[in-house]
Every structure is written in structure tokens, then in C-alpha cells.
Design a protein around this motif. Structure first.
Motif, PDB file in Angstrom:
ATOM      1  N   GLN A  68       0.834  -1.217   0.000  1.00 24.58           N
ATOM      2  CA  GLN A  68       0.000   0.000   0.000  1.00 24.58           C
ATOM      3  C   GLN A  68       0.861   1.257   0.000  1.00 24.58           C
ATOM      4  O   GLN A  68       0.604   2.196  -0.764  1.00 24.58           O
ATOM      5  N   VAL A  85       2.309   1.865  -3.489  1.00 22.76           N
ATOM      6  CA  VAL A  85       1.340   2.356  -4.467  1.00 22.76           C
ATOM      7  C   VAL A  85       0.986   3.822  -4.180  1.00 22.76           C
ATOM      8  O   VAL A  85       0.913   4.646  -5.084  1.00 22.76           O
ATOM      9  N   LEU A  86       0.802   4.136  -2.908  1.00 22.34           N
ATOM     10  CA  LEU A  86       0.416   5.506  -2.539  1.00 22.34           C
ATOM     11  C   LEU A  86       1.546   6.500  -2.780  1.00 22.34           C
ATOM     12  O   LEU A  86       1.309   7.696  -2.889  1.00 22.34           O
ATOM     13  N   ASP A 129      -8.547   6.383  -0.590  1.00 17.07           N
ATOM     14  CA  ASP A 129      -7.131   6.453  -0.979  1.00 17.07           C
ATOM     15  C   ASP A 129      -6.615   5.088  -1.436  1.00 17.07           C
ATOM     16  O   ASP A 129      -5.833   4.995  -2.378  1.00 17.07           O
ATOM     17  N   LEU A 130      -7.060   4.038  -0.772  1.00 21.08           N
ATOM     18  CA  LEU A 130      -6.594   2.701  -1.146  1.00 21.08           C
ATOM     19  C   LEU A 130      -7.436   2.066  -2.244  1.00 21.08           C
ATOM     20  O   LEU A 130      -7.078   1.039  -2.799  1.00 21.08           O
ATOM     21  N   ARG A 162      -3.935   4.624  -8.419  1.00 24.04           N
ATOM     22  CA  ARG A 162      -2.715   5.344  -8.064  1.00 24.04           C
ATOM     23  C   ARG A 162      -3.143   6.743  -7.630  1.00 24.04           C
ATOM     24  O   ARG A 162      -4.187   7.237  -8.064  1.00 24.04           O
ATOM     25  N   PRO A 163      -2.322   7.402  -6.803  1.00 23.73           N
ATOM     26  CA  PRO A 163      -2.674   8.782  -6.413  1.00 23.73           C
ATOM     27  C   PRO A 163      -2.498   9.741  -7.591  1.00 23.73           C
ATOM     28  O   PRO A 163      -1.882   9.404  -8.598  1.00 23.73           O
TER      29      PRO A 163
END
Ligand SMILES: Cc1cc2nc3c(=O)[nH]c(=O)nc-3n(C[C@H](O)[C@H](O)[C@H](O)COP(=O)(O)OP(=O)(O)OC[C@H]3O[C@@H](n4cnc5c(N)ncnc54)[C@H](O)[C@@H]3O)c2cc1C
Ligand code: FES
Lengths: 107, 411
Positions: free
Chosen positions: A26, A29-30, B59-60, B64-65
Motif C-alpha cells: 500500500q 502504491v500511494l 485512498d486505497l 494510483r494517487p
């Protein structure tokens, strides 16, 4: 926050401060670590979040469940003794300083 | 090629992956990713699982951000619908007005909910589960609902039912045929999942058609079946499958037959246009070359990679093995290959224990393997099927036979 370093096949390094409870996948990816695909979103179903844990640090990581062990049989890059699925590496204080290597390919 | 313009219509699993893979392979032209939903590309599978259940946040859920698109020079434009394709001029027309020129166009328009033509289908309280917006509406309803009727016992209906039961709701599933997930899985897998859902308190009515939905003051009150039975409901989830979004292609004169028809390299008859993911009907080497339209993340992303490879000058026919997963409460189903149409199956493991695999054969050849809480079988089945190896029914049924032996056999 525990710090985890990701190193890709070309040797590029990125170190992230990761909140406890977030997985190594996680956080990658973030934060734009490209070597992790995570096609199933962390359900331990796809084996595209494969990493190699630095050899001397395996003891820092949580034990491997049967699911993860099974899915590691299907990684695109070769499985090694230090292979893990990063979606199953939920960051804890003990993992501060962990170094993971992303494999040549995830798919 | 520098300066080349790729336009992608649809910004979900397939569309996102084309853009990401193009940049990964060093594609240097412009990439425009158009999506008609108002948000950054997100993952659909958690919508009926962890996101619905509140276990992960937005967010998850996102692929992708936002920074990813900037960093990779992907011009993502939310809330933009493509209204038409002008093939002669090689440009798309946007619903908001204006045009966008392309050298290559990728249609990744996916699929939309099938809306059955039932009286009362427009009532308040009728819900769907495909988009983030629908999921958020459903979440709000779920907190206050008491009696839930699910129309259709496919993957999404069952995954939703598991979450709703975990919240203590009364759940009844109405299904037209006589078993769950009938279109996709074998009889033992259906039986196992139906029994597991029943044990969790879900009620089923099989072989029954919803005939109308009745309401009070515009709100749903009950679902009436063809035999007259009335099922009280303050929330109805309609999960009766999807329709491919192929209208853009057909209006542009491209072939459409249960999806946008493409060749072995996922190109339409117009070489400047590809179609991938849920909207595409492609010749599937794992189904003897028959045209297939699959609805799975694997299919969407592997299609995307195949097209990206071609666009950077490394064309190859699409031959990835289809695989799929579903999580229904604590139970995990993983499918390798396409098991529909099998004429024989054998069980490996023990159904009673809730850990088993169903090996499905046709004319003695292995078509695919459904694994229930047996991830090791699934991982090895993927290797065996991808490499075109065989496991005989006797070997599969023999707990003492190591499947890895079959995976390692010479071709
Ligand atoms: C609730 C749910 C759970 C699922 N669970 C699983 C699972 O566990 N495992 C699995 O493998 N698969 C699962 N799936 C299936 C998987 O999500 C789909 O196969 C996948 O989303 C297909 O991706 P796609 O990009 O082809 O199409 P879609 O996801 O349908 O996306 C197409 C996008 O294009 C947009 N679009 C359409 N027309 C236009 C236009 N003209 N202009 C602009 N934009 C347009 C649509 O609005 C949409 O945003 C699930 C699906 C759902 C809905
Ligand atoms: S993200 Fe799919 S197995 Fe880890």
C-alpha cells in the motif's frame, strides 16, 4: 514511523515513512514506487506485489501464512527464499529499517 | 514514436493499465485518458468487498494517487464522455463539445449494469453495484435497510449478500436458474457456496423470476415473483449481469457481437483502433479460439499490456491465461482457465472441510480449475494451464500426486 527502503532492479532507491498497519504494498502504491503492481489490491490473489526482503532481515518480517506461500508459487520473477508478497507485509515498529528489492518483472 | 498521440476512452482497469504500461515501456508520445466518471481511476473489486464494508477508504481504492498521472505525463481527464468517433478524420468527439485527434485510439469502455425491464424498476431503494457512486449510495441504504432482496446470484450479488449478512440484515436472493454463479462455475462450486451462504443466514429462491417491484410513495416495498409470492424489501440490489459499452464502436461502423469485435492482437477492423477489457470480444486461445468477452481484472490488464506492447513496436497475439477471484465472506474462490462447457470434473481435497478444487475437463483435456480456499492448487493450475500441460483426472483426484510434477512436464 517505521522506514522502509525500496530498491529496484536498476538500483534506484526510495525510502518511505510508513504508518504502522499499512502494508509495504500500500505504501508503495500511494507513494509512486513503480516496481509493485498489486493487481488484486492486496487480497493475496495475484502475486504481482512480489518483493525480495534483504537476506539478513527476514526475521524482521511477519511469518508467512499458507495463502502467501501458495501464491508465491506463481510469481513472474523467480521465487527465492527471501521472496514475500508485499501486501502481506503489514508494517510494524519492528520493521523499521527494512529493505526490499523489487523484482525485474511482476507480470 | 515521438509525437504520437494515443487516446484512451474509459479510465478503469483496462484504460489505466494501457497508459501505465505505455509509459513503463518508454512510450514518448502523448497519452490522453478520458473517463466519464468524476473520480481518479479506481479498483472495482473492493467495491463489493472491503470498500463496501468500510475496511478501506478511497485512498486505497484508487489505482494510483493523482501525482502518478502528472509524473508519468498521463493527461487524465475525469468526467469526460466521448460521444462519437470520426474514423476518417482520426478524432473523437467529446460530449462536452470539442474534438481530440488520435494516431491510435483504445476503446476501454467496459460494461454497464443490465437493467431488467421490470415494472417498478425506477423506485427509490433499487440499487446497483458497479461504480463508486453506486457503491456509496448503496452503503448509505445498507445502514438503514432491514429486508434486502438481491436479484441475481452471480458474483456481485453473492459478495454483496455476504457483506449485508455480516451487518445483520435479512437477505434473500432470487435467482432465475437453479444454482448460484451458474454461468461461470461447476456444480460442486455452486453447491458449496450456496450452502455456505445459507449457513450464514442468506435465504435463496431458485428457479424464480422477479416479475415486478412494488412500492409505496415512490419507495420500494416488495418484490413480486412470477408465482405471486411477495418478498418484503426496503433495499433491492439488481445484479443480473452487464451489457458491454459497444455503442461508440458500432456507431463508427465497427463490428459488434456481444462486445467490440477484435482480432488476435486486439485490433478492430480499423487498425488505428483497439478494444480491450470488458467491452471487447476477442478470439481466446484458451477457448479453442472462440470469441470471448470476459469480465475480470486479469483480462482487462493483460489486454492492456498486449496493446501497449504493440504500440511500442513489439506486437504479439494475446494469449494470457484467464484467471479470476471472488471473496464471499471468509471464503475465497480462485479460478484458473475457463471451466464453462466441461463434460467431466474431479474433486481434489475435501468439500466438507471447505478446502477443495474442482478440475474441469472436456474430452479429457483440462479446461480450468476452481479452487476454494486452496490457493496452492490455484497457483500451480495457472502454471500448468499457461504452459499448456495436462493433469489427468486420476492424477488430479489423487491427493498423493504432486501437481508440481505436472507443471514441470516437458511440453
Ligand atoms: C463490484 C464488482 C466487483 C468485482 N470483483 C471482481 C473480482 O473480485 N475479481 C475480478 O477479476 N474482477 C472483478 N470485477 C470485474 C472487474 O472489475 C472488471 O472486469 C473490470 O472493471 C473491467 O475493466 P474495464 O476497464 O474493461 O471496464 P470498466 O471497469 O467497466 O470501466 C469502463 C469505464 O469506461 C467508462 N466509459 C464508458 N463509455 C465511455 C465513454 N463513451 N466515454 C468516457 N468514458 C466511458 C465507464 O464509465 C467506466 O468508467 C468486479 C466488478 C465489479 C463491478
Ligand atoms: S496485491 Fe495481489 S497478491 Fe499482493
Amino acid at each position: 514511523m517505521p522506514r522502509v527502503t525500496y530498491i529496484d532492479i536498476a538500483g534506484n532507491e526510495k525510502t518511505l515513512d510508513i504508518p504502522v498497519g499499512t502494508s509495504v504494498m500500500q505504501a508503495a502504491v500511494l507513494n509512486g514506487v513503480d516496481g509493485i503492481v498489486a493487481e488484486c489490491g492486496g487480497s493475496c490473489m495475484c502475486a504481482t506485489c512480489h518483493v525480495y526482503v534483504r537476506d539478513d532481515q527476514l526475521a524482521m518480517t511477519p511469518p508467512m501464512a499458507e495463502d502467501e506461500d501458495a501464491m508465491l508459487e506463481g510469481t513472474a520473477s523467480p521465487r527465492r527464499p527471501n521472496s514475500r508478497l508485499s501486501c502481506q507485509l503489514v508494517v510494524s515498529p519492528e520493521m523499521d529499517g527494512l529493505v526490499v528489492y523489487t523484482p525485474e518483472t511482476q507480470t | 514514436m515521438p509525437g504520437e498521440r494515443v487516446v484512451i476512452v474509459g479510465a478503469s482497469h483496462a484504460g489505466f493499465q494501457v497508459a501505465a504500461s505505455l509509459r513503463q515501456h518508454g512510450f514518448d508520445g502523448t497519452i490522453t485518458l478520458l473517463g466519464d466518471e468524476p473520480v481518479l481511476p479506481y479498483q472495482r473489486p473492493p467495491l463489493s468487498k472491503d470498500y463496501l464494508d468500510g475496511k478501506i477508504g478511497l485512498d486505497l481504492l484508487l489505482m494510483r494517487p493523482e501525482a502518478f498521472y502528472r509524473d508519468h505525463r498521463i493527461d487524465f481527464r475525469p468526467g469526460i464522455r466521448v460521444a462519437a468517433i470520426d474514423r476518417a478524420a482520426r478524432r473523437v468527439q467529446l460530449a462536452t463539445g470539442g474534438h481530440l485527434a488520435y494516431d491510435h485510439l483504445v476503446l476501454a469502455t467496459g460494461a454497464r449494469n443490465r437493467v431488467p425491464p421490470l415494472p417498478g424498476i425506477e423506485l427509490d431503494g433499487i440499487c446497483y453495484l458497479r461504480t463508486l457512486a453506486e457503491t456509496e449510495a448503496l452503503q448509505l441504504r445498507l445502514t438503514v435497510a432491514r429486508n434486502i432482496v438481491v436479484i441475481g446470484a452471480g458474483f456481485i450479488g453473492l459478495e454483496f449478500a455476504a457483506v449485508a449478512r455480516a451487518h445483520g440484515k435479512h437477505v434473500r436472493i432470487v435467482e432465475l436458474v437453479d444454482r448460484v454463479m451458474a454461468r461461470v462455475v461447476s456444480v460442486p462450486t455452486s453447491q458449496f457456496f450456496a450452502a455456505a451462504h445459507r449457513a450464514a443466514g442468506v435465504e435463496f429462491t431458485f428457479g424464480a423470476a422477479a416479475q415486478r417491484i412494488a412500492g409505496h410513495a415512490g419507495r420500494v416495498d416488495h418484490v413480486e415473483l412470477a408465482d405471486g409470492e411477495r418478498l418484503a424489501a426496503d433495499l433491492v440490489l439488481v445484479s443480473v449481469g452487464v451489457v458491454p459499452n459497444s455503442e461508440l464502436a458500432s456507431a463508427a461502423g465497427l463490428d459488434v457481437a456481444n462486445g467490440i469485435v477484435v482480432d488476435a492482437e486486439l485490433r478492430t477492423a480499423d487498425p488505428a483502433i483497439s478494444a480491450i477489457g470488458d467491452c471487447a470480444s476477442f478470439p481466446c486461445v484458451h477457448a479453442e479460439g472462440r470469441p470471448m468477452r470476459l469480465e475480470a481484472v486479469q483480462n482487462a490488464t493483460d489486454h492492456a499490456r498486449c496493446v501497449a506492447d504493440r504500440l511500442v513496436g513489439k506486437p504479439h497475439p494475446y494469449n494470457a491465461l484467464p484467471w479470476f477471484w471472488s471473496e464471499q465472506g471468509p471464503r475465497r474462490l480462485q479460478i484458473a482457465g475457463l471451466t464453462a462447457g466441461h463434460d467431466q470434473y474431479v474433486l481434489r481435497g475435501d468439500m466438507e472441510s471447505g478446502q477443495f478444487s474442482v478440475f474441469c475437463y472436456k474430452d479429457g483435456r483440462l479446461l480450468g480449475v476452481e479452487s476454494i480456499n486452496r490457493p496452492a492448487d490455484h497457483a500451480i493450475a495457472r502454471r500448468i494451464l499457461s504452459a499448456g500441460r495436462e493433469v489427468t483426472p486420476d492424477e488430479a483426484a489423487d491427493a498423493g500426486f504432486d501437481l508440481r510434477t505436472a507443471a514441470a512436464r516437458p511440453a
